[in-house]
Write a protein that holds these residues in place. Sequence first.
Motif, PDB file in Angstrom:
ATOM      1  N   MET A  97       0.734  -1.228  -0.022  1.00 28.38           N
ATOM      2  CA  MET A  97      -0.065   0.042  -0.027  1.00 28.38           C
ATOM      3  C   MET A  97       0.922   1.430  -0.098  1.00 28.38           C
ATOM      4  O   MET A  97       0.542   2.292  -0.629  1.00 28.38           O
TER       5      MET A  97
ATOM      6  N   GLY B 107     -11.608 -14.533   5.937  1.00 26.95           N
ATOM      7  CA  GLY B 107     -12.021 -13.166   5.471  1.00 26.95           C
ATOM      8  C   GLY B 107     -11.389 -12.458   4.255  1.00 26.95           C
ATOM      9  O   GLY B 107     -11.770 -11.993   3.415  1.00 26.95           O
ATOM     10  N   VAL B 108      -9.977 -12.659   4.748  1.00 30.05           N
ATOM     11  CA  VAL B 108      -9.065 -11.872   3.684  1.00 30.05           C
ATOM     12  C   VAL B 108      -8.987 -12.642   2.598  1.00 30.05           C
ATOM     13  O   VAL B 108      -9.046 -11.954   1.395  1.00 30.05           O
TER      14      VAL B 108
ATOM     15  N   LEU C  17     -12.503 -11.971   0.658  1.00 32.05           N
ATOM     16  CA  LEU C  17     -12.576 -10.575   0.165  1.00 32.05           C
ATOM     17  C   LEU C  17     -11.907 -10.425  -1.197  1.00 32.05           C
ATOM     18  O   LEU C  17     -12.024  -9.725  -2.097  1.00 32.05           O
ATOM     19  N   ARG C  18     -10.454 -10.846  -0.963  1.00 31.95           N
ATOM     20  CA  ARG C  18      -9.755 -10.852  -2.309  1.00 31.95           C
ATOM     21  C   ARG C  18     -10.448 -11.336  -3.459  1.00 31.95           C
ATOM     22  O   ARG C  18     -10.380 -10.909  -4.729  1.00 31.95           O
TER      23      ARG C  18
ATOM     24  N   SER D  50      -8.233  -4.024  -7.185  1.00 34.38           N
ATOM     25  CA  SER D  50      -9.281  -3.716  -5.999  1.00 34.38           C
ATOM     26  C   SER D  50      -9.037  -4.711  -5.210  1.00 34.38           C
ATOM     27  O   SER D  50      -8.901  -4.433  -3.825  1.00 34.38           O
TER      28      SER D  50
ATOM     29  N   ARG E 286      -5.846  -4.334  -3.159  1.00 33.83           N
ATOM     30  CA  ARG E 286      -5.812  -3.144  -1.956  1.00 33.83           C
ATOM     31  C   ARG E 286      -6.931  -3.365  -0.835  1.00 33.83           C
ATOM     32  O   ARG E 286      -6.536  -3.038   0.231  1.00 33.83           O
ATOM     33  N   ALA E 287      -7.937  -4.128  -1.426  1.00 38.43           N
ATOM     34  CA  ALA E 287      -9.272  -4.268  -0.033  1.00 38.43           C
ATOM     35  C   ALA E 287      -8.639  -5.191   0.814  1.00 38.43           C
ATOM     36  O   ALA E 287      -8.789  -5.221   2.120  1.00 38.43           O
TER      37      ALA E 287
ATOM     38  N   VAL F 254      -5.957  -3.754   3.105  1.00 32.39           N
ATOM     39  CA  VAL F 254      -6.647  -3.017   4.139  1.00 32.39           C
ATOM     40  C   VAL F 254      -7.266  -3.679   5.472  1.00 32.39           C
ATOM     41  O   VAL F 254      -6.897  -3.503   6.383  1.00 32.39           O
ATOM     42  N   LEU F 255      -7.656  -4.927   4.791  1.00 30.31           N
ATOM     43  CA  LEU F 255      -8.410  -5.789   5.961  1.00 30.31           C
ATOM     44  C   LEU F 255      -7.324  -6.470   6.730  1.00 30.31           C
ATOM     45  O   LEU F 255      -7.302  -6.717   7.822  1.00 30.31           O
TER      46      LEU F 255
ATOM     47  N   VAL G 285      -6.059  -3.837   9.257  1.00 27.41           N
ATOM     48  CA  VAL G 285      -7.121  -3.826  10.260  1.00 27.41           C
ATOM     49  C   VAL G 285      -6.965  -5.047  11.072  1.00 27.41           C
ATOM     50  O   VAL G 285      -7.048  -4.832  12.403  1.00 27.41           O
ATOM     51  N   GLY G 286      -6.914  -6.300  10.433  1.00 19.58           N
ATOM     52  CA  GLY G 286      -6.980  -7.442  11.271  1.00 19.58           C
ATOM     53  C   GLY G 286      -5.597  -7.486  12.204  1.00 19.58           C
ATOM     54  O   GLY G 286      -5.845  -7.877  13.236  1.00 19.58           O
TER      55      GLY G 286
END
Lengths: 78, 245, 246
Positions: C82, C141-142, C145-146, C154, C157-158, C161-162, C165-166
């Motif tokens: 990032m 979850g990661v 989401l990917r 996208s 990058r999402a 971020v997760l 945060v995790g």
Amino acid sequence: MAFSSFSAFLAMGGHAPYVWAAWGVTALLMIASVGHARMERRLLIRDLKRRARRETTRPLPSTSTAPNSLQASHTDDT
Amino acid sequence: MSLQRTKAAPAVVIVEAPAQGSLWIAFKATLERDLTLMLRRRGELLNPLVFFALVVTLFPIGISPDPDMLALIAPGLLWVAALLAALLSLDSLFRTDYDDGSLEQLLLAPQPLAILSLAKVVAHWLFTGLPLALMAPLLGIMLALPAGSYAILSLSLAIGSASLSLIGAIGAALTVGIARGGVLLSLLILPLYIPVLIFGVGAVQAALLGEGVAAHLAMLGALLAASLLLAPWAIAASLRISING
Amino acid sequence: MWTFIHKWGSPKWFYSMSGKLQPWFWTVSLLLIAVGTLWGLAFAPADYQQGNSFRIIYVHVPAAFLAQSIFVSMAAAALVFMVWKIKIADMAATVMAPLGAVMTFVALFSGAVWGVPTWGTWWMWDARLTSMLILLFLFLGVIALRSAFTSRDSGSRAASVLAMVGVINIPIIKYSVDWWFTLHQPATFRVTSSPSMPTEMWLPLLIMVLGFYCFFIALTLMRTRSEILRREANKRWVMDLMKEAH
């Protein structure tokens, strides 16, 4: 050596099912991870080689005509 | 619904906001806009509350109507049900704005996106977390929650649900661009909710046992402070990814 | 320093260097795990309390350590991606997530199996097991989401971020679960807190932990190389490489 004989080793002092199940699943999953990685690599290289061969026999103007299979394959590899 | 909404409401208030130094004005304008929009959809505001009451109703039916048994599980049950109700409402946090394009305009605003998204989260909490916290004692009575813990139940839920809204907004921002991201949203967010749940239920149980609740409430406050500090940036980054990506 | 980062950030350079490093990590990891297995299974003395069931520690603890380290490495890679937009970091993060989930599962499974002789039940809401379960959900979850994004960038990058945060949440989760567990203290003892482990017990454990780490590095290098080929398939150097390889 913590065991007097091989059969004592296998019996694990009565805890055989637990010890061998935990170790077995661990070994299985680690070997499977390596196997998956090797398979992934082999298939990928086979595809890429096929492509490279195609481009040498029939030279195309540029690299812009990428086969869609490789472009689309990223979504299902995780 | 959204059609009617775009017609009636000014698309985005803050676009007009002029120069720098107007952070507070932008924050307030976004907050007011969101509150106004939410008030126009009163039915949707009630949904989490009805859901909360419904889930709580299921448990005496599913487990036992025995008041002693219910009193035992009431703190945890009320917290889990409120948490799920708050989670349910998250999906719509950015969804309508995303659908009608006003979220994109928010990104173009001169003010930092983190502040503007914080305003949206505050609006969400005012109309979801706070009502849930106020409603919880009522359901507590129905679950035979012993006296002496009602105030703490409301207080812990009020503080805790603010953290829940902040953390949940990250997930909502990450999944807003994904069609049917609702289930994914819960998968991403629920594990992150666990500390809040632990300290929230802990506060109520401590109150029941007549122990000090200060430690639990302090932890909830610390979680809120940390999420207040960090979550807006993560929300802003996630919104950028969802919209520009 | 910057040239170093730039060199390693270049997919081509990384591909060739990791190709040279990889066999070493495989060898060392295989050696360490072989020695650790033999020592831990056959030579380490049985625990005076738990008997031979304690030998599960030699897979449970390394897997649990590694699972947590993988999440931290993944978040570190996400941060690098990032901040500096280094694509290699994202490729590494991509391939780390599934291995992390597998290792978390291994730790959970071995912990559950260990619970039968120790606690007399397959599952106990023990602080460690609960934290591990939550970690598994974070990994899933990661990964989910990917793969939910249609655009790879996208999704990357999402997921980054997760992951970040995790990783901020992991210590908070661990701390709160520990607290929760002490409040509801059941009458059992913690599995892995033997007061003072004798050397011939913890030395094989250390060897196994190191072996698992080398395994992780080796597998990550290998799969990152595949990921490079996949994402750089249109680049000149990959094509040349493939033509040479006939």
